[in-house]
Design a protein around this motif. Structure first.
Motif, PDB file in Angstrom:
ATOM      1  N   LYS A 173       0.824  -1.202   0.000  1.00  0.00           N
ATOM      2  CA  LYS A 173       0.000   0.000   0.000  1.00  0.00           C
ATOM      3  C   LYS A 173       0.864   1.259   0.000  1.00  0.00           C
ATOM      4  N   ILE A 174       0.518   2.194  -0.888  1.00  0.00           N
ATOM      5  CA  ILE A 174       1.138   3.510  -0.945  1.00  0.00           C
ATOM      6  C   ILE A 174       0.052   4.534  -0.628  1.00  0.00           C
ATOM      7  N   GLU A 175       0.364   5.485   0.228  1.00  0.00           N
ATOM      8  CA  GLU A 175      -0.636   6.459   0.672  1.00  0.00           C
ATOM      9  C   GLU A 175      -0.265   7.859   0.198  1.00  0.00           C
ATOM     10  N   ILE A 176      -1.253   8.568  -0.325  1.00  0.00           N
ATOM     11  CA  ILE A 176      -1.090   9.969  -0.723  1.00  0.00           C
ATOM     12  C   ILE A 176      -2.053  10.808   0.097  1.00  0.00           C
ATOM     13  N   VAL A 177      -1.524  11.781   0.829  1.00  0.00           N
ATOM     14  CA  VAL A 177      -2.339  12.679   1.653  1.00  0.00           C
ATOM     15  C   VAL A 177      -2.527  13.996   0.896  1.00  0.00           C
ATOM     16  N   THR A 178      -3.770  14.371   0.657  1.00  0.00           N
ATOM     17  CA  THR A 178      -4.082  15.618  -0.063  1.00  0.00           C
ATOM     18  C   THR A 178      -4.889  16.544   0.850  1.00  0.00           C
ATOM     19  N   ILE A 179      -4.647  17.855   0.717  1.00  0.00           N
ATOM     20  CA  ILE A 179      -5.372  18.870   1.488  1.00  0.00           C
ATOM     21  C   ILE A 179      -5.840  19.964   0.526  1.00  0.00           C
ATOM     22  N   ASN A 180      -7.130  20.239   0.526  1.00  0.00           N
ATOM     23  CA  ASN A 180      -7.703  21.282  -0.326  1.00  0.00           C
ATOM     24  C   ASN A 180      -7.714  22.618   0.427  1.00  0.00           C
ATOM     25  N   ARG A 181      -6.925  23.596  -0.030  1.00  0.00           N
ATOM     26  CA  ARG A 181      -6.856  24.906   0.607  1.00  0.00           C
ATOM     27  C   ARG A 181      -7.825  25.914  -0.032  1.00  0.00           C
ATOM     28  N   TYR A 182      -8.565  25.480  -1.038  1.00  0.00           N
ATOM     29  CA  TYR A 182      -9.547  26.372  -1.674  1.00  0.00           C
ATOM     30  C   TYR A 182     -10.831  26.424  -0.843  1.00  0.00           C
ATOM     31  N   ARG A 183     -11.652  27.409  -1.156  1.00  0.00           N
ATOM     32  CA  ARG A 183     -12.951  27.538  -0.500  1.00  0.00           C
ATOM     33  C   ARG A 183     -14.087  26.960  -1.343  1.00  0.00           C
ATOM     34  N   PHE A 184     -13.755  26.200  -2.319  1.00  0.00           N
ATOM     35  CA  PHE A 184     -14.748  25.570  -3.182  1.00  0.00           C
ATOM     36  C   PHE A 184     -14.319  24.130  -3.472  1.00  0.00           C
ATOM     37  N   ASN A 185     -15.267  23.347  -3.964  1.00  0.00           N
ATOM     38  CA  ASN A 185     -14.985  21.947  -4.320  1.00  0.00           C
ATOM     39  C   ASN A 185     -14.024  21.898  -5.504  1.00  0.00           C
ATOM     40  N   THR A 186     -13.128  20.958  -5.463  1.00  0.00           N
ATOM     41  CA  THR A 186     -12.178  20.788  -6.568  1.00  0.00           C
ATOM     42  C   THR A 186     -12.163  19.336  -7.034  1.00  0.00           C
ATOM     43  N   LYS A 187     -11.854  19.179  -8.295  1.00  0.00           N
ATOM     44  CA  LYS A 187     -11.586  17.845  -8.840  1.00  0.00           C
ATOM     45  C   LYS A 187     -10.081  17.741  -9.094  1.00  0.00           C
ATOM     46  N   ILE A 188      -9.505  16.615  -8.691  1.00  0.00           N
ATOM     47  CA  ILE A 188      -8.057  16.452  -8.857  1.00  0.00           C
ATOM     48  C   ILE A 188      -7.757  15.160  -9.612  1.00  0.00           C
ATOM     49  N   LYS A 189      -6.662  15.215 -10.326  1.00  0.00           N
ATOM     50  CA  LYS A 189      -6.112  14.018 -10.978  1.00  0.00           C
ATOM     51  C   LYS A 189      -4.672  13.884 -10.503  1.00  0.00           C
ATOM     52  N   ILE A 190      -4.366  12.728  -9.932  1.00  0.00           N
ATOM     53  CA  ILE A 190      -3.035  12.484  -9.379  1.00  0.00           C
ATOM     54  C   ILE A 190      -2.258  11.583 -10.335  1.00  0.00           C
TER      55      ILE A 190
END
Length: 444
Positions: free
Chosen positions: A80-97
């Protein structure tokens, strides 16, 4: 400005809308009244594009991400590999890693898509299955961020380069360690072996109590003490158990992307741990053109770390294995009778006959178990129905090779040599069962 342009990507949605506006402009060529609408739509689209860019780049932090790697990878297992993400925006975001995986995986299409709520911290996990020991270098972590408008994407790259060593299967080691203390042995193919007879290690003479085996009465001590005395025995412990790994070319054949050599290495790690838990001494060595990577059989606390490091550093040129050299070095190095678990492979009866004199010579001094492998691809071929002449020929040849494997087992048994014929994926379980059987029967 250069860094800004490198991080900005125009999404497909913008091109679709731009094409639609262009169509309206074309229509306005025939209908002049539509030209004003076309210009209005064009300005709105440009304004939305500018607004989307401002949304994504106004917050310098945007989305933050970091990869968490284990200290080491387990060969042949899903890690298992873990990626921790934090959204600093004030709106919903879509991300592609897009994670830059080590070259060994040969993955050029790896990506993970997810979404984040405002100020949300999210852990995303994925698994990798390494099939070759060595160093695995992870590259940068790339995050592509889109706002709810979805016209543009912002790329953020995190310098998260790291090297993780890939060791023999220590996850398998932990699994069988836990199974040993549970009552679910049969679910994993492990069999409880009924002990037969007595072992030879004498412990003490004690007073006879009802229920003791009368065959163990010590008549000399009974006559001397004028009361029944009995010999008490205990399981033989501290017996040397050596795993002998053939690193020659016959072990290069891969099954499920893992070579026979790595299957043998993983099994060696597990059986060494079990032997130590059973109060025996565990050791190992490899051979090809010469004997090397030797770990003397011991029962100390640091033994498993020594075995693990030695297995990790095993290298081979896949040359022709020299069984004569194996016999000479075994006779010189191992002076006490030991259990030798020999991991090798024989495809033909002629191949066995060339090495049989050396195996017989080793078996005179030690308890030798020859472990070799079934060709599971041939087994799968035999299970298929043959419809054409070519398929009939192929199936007949496959049956011949499978029959020859069974003949090898019979030939070894005829000369008093124990053997295990196993599918590569069942190697560890079958080796453990054989070890437990030998211990129960007290034939070492």
């Amino acid at each position: 400005m250069k860094a800004f342009l490198k991080s900005l990507y125009i999404n497909t949605l913008f091109y679709v809308l731009f094409f639609s506006v262009t169509v309206v402009f074309v229509v306005s060529y025939f209908f002049e009244d539509v030209f004003g609408v076309a210009k209005l739509l064009f300005y709105i689209l440009c304004a939305l594009l500018l607004f989307d860019i401002i949304l994504l780049y106004r917050n310098k932090l945007g989305v933050q991400a970091a990869r968490k790697l284990p200290e080491k990878l387990s060969n042949g297992d899903h890690n298992k590999i873990e990626i921790v993400t934090i959204n600093r925006y004030r709106f919903n975001t879509k991300i592609k890693i897009i994670d830059e995986l080590p070259l060994q995986f040969q993955r050029r299409d790896f990506q993970i898509q997810s979404s984040l709520k405002p100020n949300q911290e999210k852990k995303i996990t994925y698994t990798v299955r390494p099939v070759a020991r060595g160093e695995y270098h992870f590259g940068n972590l790339n995050i592509f961020i889109s706002s709810p408008l979805g016209l543009v994407t912002r790329k953020r790259q995190f310098s998260n380069e790291a090297m993780v060593p890939n060791y023999p299967s220590f996850l398998q080691l932990k699994k069988y360690d836990l199974i040993a203390f549970s009552n679910k042995l049969k679910l994993y193919g492990l069999k409880k072996i009924r002990k037969i007879g007595h072992t030879l290690e004498f412990e003490q003479i004690k007073d006879y109590v009802p229920g003791d085996d009368v065959r163990d009465i010590n008549w000399k001590a009974t006559a001397k003490r004028n009361q029944l005395m009995i010999n008490q025995y205990q399981d033989e412990k501290s017996q040397p158990i050596y795993s002998v790994i053939d690193t020659g070319r016959v072990m290069k054949m891969p099954f499920y992307e893992l070579s026979l050599l790595d299957y043998a290495i993983n099994a060696t790690l597990v059986i060494s741990n079990i032997a130590i838990k059973k109060q025996d001494k565990a050791g190992m060595f490899t051979f090809s053109r010469k004997v090397e990577n030797r770990v003397v059989a011991q029962r100390r606390k640091s033994q498993m770390n020594l075995v693990l490091e030695t297995l990790y550093n095993i290298n081979t040129d896949f040359a022709e294995s020299d069984f004569a050299r194996l016999y000479i070095d075994t006779k010189r190095m191992i002076t006490h009778r030991s259990l030798l678990l020999l991991y090798t492979n024989f495809e033909t009866l002629d191949g066995l006959h060339r090495q049989l004199p050396y195996l017989q010579a080793i078996a005179k001094t030690h308890l030798l178990v020859v472990i070799f492998f079934e060709n599971t691809e041939l087994t799968a071929l035999l299970d298929k129905e043959a419809k054409t002449t070519r398929q009939i020929f192929e199936k007949t040849i496959a049956e011949k090779f499978m029959y020859e494997k069974k003949m090898i087992v019979n030939e070894l048994n005829k000369h008093g040599i124990h053997s295990i014929l196993t599918a590569p994926e069942n190697l560890t379980v079958n080796t453990i069962n054989k070890y437990l059987e030998i211990k129960a029967r007290g034939i070492l």
